[in-house]
Every structure is written in structure tokens, then in C-alpha cells.
Design a protein around this motif. Structure first.
Motif, PDB file in Angstrom:
ATOM      1  N   LYS A 149      -0.172 -20.171 -22.682  1.00  0.00           N
ATOM      2  CA  LYS A 149      -0.310 -20.926 -21.442  1.00  0.00           C
ATOM      3  C   LYS A 149      -0.805 -20.035 -20.310  1.00  0.00           C
ATOM      4  CE  LYS A 149       2.305 -24.294 -18.692  1.00  0.00           C
ATOM      5  NZ  LYS A 149       3.589 -25.006 -18.572  1.00  0.00           N
ATOM      6  N   LYS A 150      -0.231 -18.815 -20.218  1.00  0.00           N
ATOM      7  CA  LYS A 150      -0.654 -17.873 -19.173  1.00  0.00           C
ATOM      8  C   LYS A 150      -2.112 -17.470 -19.375  1.00  0.00           C
ATOM      9  CE  LYS A 150       3.927 -15.890 -18.308  1.00  0.00           C
ATOM     10  NZ  LYS A 150       4.780 -14.677 -18.445  1.00  0.00           N
ATOM     11  N   ARG A 151      -2.479 -17.234 -20.637  1.00  0.00           N
ATOM     12  CA  ARG A 151      -3.856 -16.828 -20.931  1.00  0.00           C
ATOM     13  C   ARG A 151      -4.831 -17.982 -20.650  1.00  0.00           C
ATOM     14  NH1 ARG A 151      -6.627 -16.023 -25.820  1.00  0.00           N
ATOM     15  NH2 ARG A 151      -4.794 -16.624 -27.027  1.00  0.00           N
ATOM     16  N   ALA A 152      -4.379 -19.215 -20.883  1.00  0.00           N
ATOM     17  CA  ALA A 152      -5.218 -20.384 -20.597  1.00  0.00           C
ATOM     18  C   ALA A 152      -5.520 -20.473 -19.103  1.00  0.00           C
ATOM     19  CB  ALA A 152      -4.534 -21.656 -21.073  1.00  0.00           C
ATOM     20  N   ARG A 155      -0.346 -25.840 -28.434  1.00  0.00           N
ATOM     21  CA  ARG A 155      -0.040 -24.438 -28.131  1.00  0.00           C
ATOM     22  C   ARG A 155       0.253 -24.248 -26.646  1.00  0.00           C
ATOM     23  NH1 ARG A 155      -4.302 -20.270 -30.261  1.00  0.00           N
ATOM     24  NH2 ARG A 155      -2.570 -18.870 -29.675  1.00  0.00           N
ATOM     25  N   PHE A 156      -0.509 -24.959 -25.800  1.00  0.00           N
ATOM     26  CA  PHE A 156      -0.324 -24.853 -24.349  1.00  0.00           C
ATOM     27  C   PHE A 156       1.076 -25.298 -23.946  1.00  0.00           C
ATOM     28  CE2 PHE A 156      -0.687 -26.494 -19.997  1.00  0.00           C
ATOM     29  CZ  PHE A 156      -1.353 -25.456 -19.354  1.00  0.00           C
ATOM     30  N   ASP A 157       1.589 -26.328 -24.610  1.00  0.00           N
ATOM     31  CA  ASP A 157       2.906 -26.872 -24.288  1.00  0.00           C
ATOM     32  C   ASP A 157       4.062 -26.069 -24.890  1.00  0.00           C
ATOM     33  OD1 ASP A 157       1.717 -28.906 -22.859  1.00  0.00           O
ATOM     34  OD2 ASP A 157       1.729 -30.321 -24.537  1.00  0.00           O
ATOM     35  N   SER A 158       3.769 -25.302 -25.952  1.00  0.00           N
ATOM     36  CA  SER A 158       4.873 -24.630 -26.665  1.00  0.00           C
ATOM     37  C   SER A 158       4.848 -23.107 -26.600  1.00  0.00           C
ATOM     38  CB  SER A 158       4.876 -25.053 -28.143  1.00  0.00           C
ATOM     39  OG  SER A 158       3.650 -24.691 -28.763  1.00  0.00           O
TER      40      SER A 158
END
Length: 381
Positions: free
Chosen positions: A215-218, A207-210
Motif C-alpha cells: 500500500k505504501k509503495r502504491a 494486495r492494496f487492502d491486505s
């Protein structure tokens, strides 16, 4: 318990000095024989002594020196016979009665190590798996080798501290926490049933890569974790506990008890360590990064990244500082694969440069082991 090699060195040392009194500090070389058919031990001093005499203008055949050494051997309890071989090797055969008595004493009384002059403290850093990832074969080798070292040091009478420098901090926890919030929104009140953390990690990484929003929330989760907000600390602890339970199964099988001090333990100390290097004028800026260059080392240490975060270099410096000044260790050993050898070489050199320890007083070493390769010749995990 009698040390055979040490006793032989005493006997041959006396004979060598009597054979060539004109030599100052003559060489004494007594070692176990590599081939049992030639005897139990071997003295190889004659050849080196011949070279020393030659430098003084005296030419003597090494075999003649070997004969003199044998003639000057004092009466002793352990040598059955000696033979001169080759250019001047002295093969030594031990008395069977002597060996028999020694073995009988060993069987009855066990091995008793020589007493230490002072009780020194040893810190052994080993195992060091990463949270949310499987313990791979490298971690397993580190665990077995490190624990073996600890048991030997304890047997010899040292005060041993086993430390597990786990990877339990960093940007990967942002994506894990964000994924935890989505999958188990009530995680604060109900313990999430994460059975396979490795699969959970892969899902969050995908999910982080796609997914750009994810990604922003991570990244936001990382900031809030580093700010030590209670809800995010709880999520982080939940994830760490799942990994710890899996790691503990391995440690229980190996009968290993080890104290966990991961990267999170040294977070506050990292700021102090960077400040210490800055105060000494050892930090250089490079495109937003803070680097420490150590004379004689091929690569610098990155103590602060361009985004303001810390690195493995920083955490290892902080850990070394804590072990030297808080634990007051006399010996510190890091047990990892040999691929990390250069990294530790630079870390140790930086610590010496800033004056944290004197290698003549405190022993700090990397005990490296080979990387295991799979059938494809790549690193096997």
C-alpha cells in the motif's frame, strides 16, 4: 421537404386570427392526433381562446369558436375534412393524395433536413469507461445513445466532435503499477502479457487492502506518476493500452469512432481552473479541502481534496472550460446515467457563476438515461 405540422399551423393560425380578431396573440395548438381513428392532427385552440374571451367579459362556447375557425380556414392543399369533437377539439383529416405525393417524394429524394442558419459545433461526451475495468452496461448504453445523437446532429449539418472522457488517472494506478513491477519486473524492455486486466486489477486491489508495505509503495508510485517520471509514465501507458484494445473491440462492433480525452488530458488545466475560482473568491476552505458553493445548489463542488489531489468535480470543470474556450463549442452534451444528473447540474451552475458561458447563447446539457437493474434490484454492471 414540407413540414406538415408547420404548414397546418400556418393555415390554422390564419383562421384563428380571422375568427377572433379582438384577441392579441391567440393561442395556436396543432398537434398529431393521439388516436388515428379521430384523424391525423388535432387543433386544441378553441378552449384556450374561450378562456381568454371570458377574461375580457365575453362568454362564448368553445365549440362555437371551433366552428368559426373551420369556417375561416383558407383554401389549402392538405386538409380533406375537419370535425369538431368534445368541448371544442378540431380533428383534422389529411388528403390521401397529398400524403401519397409526400411519401413518394420522400422515397425518391430521401429526407432533406432544413439548412442551418450557421454551422454550429457540437461536442458530445459519451461512453467514458474506466481504464483497468470492464466496460459495463451503463457505458454501453452511453456509447449507443451518444453515437446516435452524433449521427443525427451530423445529418442535420452540425460540426460534431465525439469525446471519450475515460477514467485514466488517479490513485488506482499506483497499485496497478506497483503490482506490474512485481509481476513483470522487465516490463520496460519486454511488453507484459496481461491478458485479463480485470483480474490483474482485482489482484492489485486485494494486495492494496491486505499488505501494508504494498500500500505504501502504491502511494509512492502515484506520486512518481504524477511527477511524470518516464518509467512510471511508460507503465501507466502499458496499462491504458491493454484497456484501450478491449474497448476498441466494442467500438469496432458498433462502428464508433471517438476521440479519447481522459482525465489525464486535463491535469495541467485543473490547476488553472482552481486558480480561476480562487481569484474570483469562490473557493472556501473546509478541513483542508477546497470547496465551491454555488447559490441554489444543494451540494458544493470539491475542487481540491485534503491531500492536495483533484477530484471528478475538478476534471469535469476543466473539461467544460476546454470545450467552451478551446473547442469553442456551441452545444455540449454529456451522455451518462441519470444518477450523475445532480453532479452535472452543479458543475454547469458553477461554470455559469464564474461567467464561462451564457445558457441563452451556449447550450450545455446532461442527457441522462435510466440505470439498468439486475434481478436483485441493484445496479447491473
Amino acid at each position: 421537404m414540407l413540414n406538415i405540422n408547420q404548414r397546418l399551423q400556418e393555415v390554422f393560425g390564419e383562421a384563428i386570427r380571422a375568427s377572433c380578431p379582438e384577441l392579441d396573440n391567440p393561442p395556436l395548438a396543432v398537434t398529431p392526433n393521439q388516436q388515428a381513428k379521430f384523424g391525423d392532427y388535432q387543433c386544441n385552440s378553441a378552449m384556450a381562446m374561450a378562456q381568454m374571451l371570458k377574461a375580457k367579459g365575453v362568454k362564448v362556447n368553445p365549440r362555437e369558436i371551433a366552428e368559426k375557425i373551420i369556417q375561416n380556414l383558407p383554401d389549402n392543399e392538405l386538409i380533406q375534412k375537419t370535425e369538431i369533437a368534445g368541448p371544442g377539439f378540431i380533428n383534422i383529416h389529411l388528403k390521401r393524395t397529398f400524403v401519397s405525393q409526400l411519401l413518394s417524394n420522400l422515397l425518391v429524394n430521401g429526407v432533406v433536413p432544413p439548412p442551418l442558419a450557421s454551422r454550429k459545433k457540437v461536442v458530445v461526451d459519451f461512453s467514458s469507461p474506466n481504464i483497468a475495468k470492464e466496460m459495463h452496461v451503463g457505458h454501453l448504453r452511453s456509447t449507443i445513445i451518444g453515437e446516435s445523437m452524433c449521427r443525427l446532429f451530423e445529418f442535420l449539418g452540425y460540426d460534431v466532435l465525439r469525446l471519450n472522457h475515460v477514467g485514466d488517472w488517479g490513485t488506482q494506478f499506483g497499485m496497478l503499477i506497483a503490482h506490474l513491477q512485481d509481476q513483470f519486473p522487465d516490463y520496460l524492455t519486454v511488453s507484459p502479457p496481461i491478458g485479463d486486466l480485470q483480474a490483474f486489477y482485482k489482484e492489485s486491489k486485494k494486495r492494496f487492502d491486505s499488505e501494508e508495505d504494498f500500500k505504501k509503495r502504491a502511494y509512492q508510485c502515484v506520486v512518481r506518476l504524477q511527477s511524470k517520471e518516464p518509467d512510471f509514465i511508460k507503465a501507466w501507458k502499458l496499462i491504458c493500452d491493454v484497456s484501450r484494445n478491449e474497448f476498441q473491440k466494442v467500438y469496432d462492433c458498433l462502428d464508433v469512432s471517438i476521440i479519447e480525452r481522459g482525465e489525464s488530458f486535463y491535469q495541467d488545466l485543473m490547476t488553472e481552473v482552481v486558480k480561476k475560482f480562487e481569484e474570483k473568491g469562490f473557493v472556501q476552505l473546509d478541513e483542508g479541502r477546497k470547496l465551491v458553493f454555488v447559490p441554489g445548489q444543494s451540494i458544493p463542488l470539491t475542487v481540491v481534496k485534503s491531500d492536495g489531489g483533484y477530484t471528478y468535480d475538478t476534471s469535469d470543470l476543466a473539461a467544460l472550460h476546454h470545450r467552451l474556450f478551446e473547442e469553442k463549442a456551441d452545444i455540449i452534451i454529456y451522455v451518462t446515467d441519470s444518477g450523475q444528473g445532480t453532479h452535472f447540474q452543479v458543475v454547469f451552475a458553477a461554470a455559469q457563476m464564474i461567467g464561462w458561458y451564457d445558457p441563452q447563447v451556449t447550450r450545455v446539457e446532461h442527457a441522462g438515461f435510466g440505470v439498468v437493474l439486475g434481478e436483485d434490484k441493484y445496479k447491473f454492471n
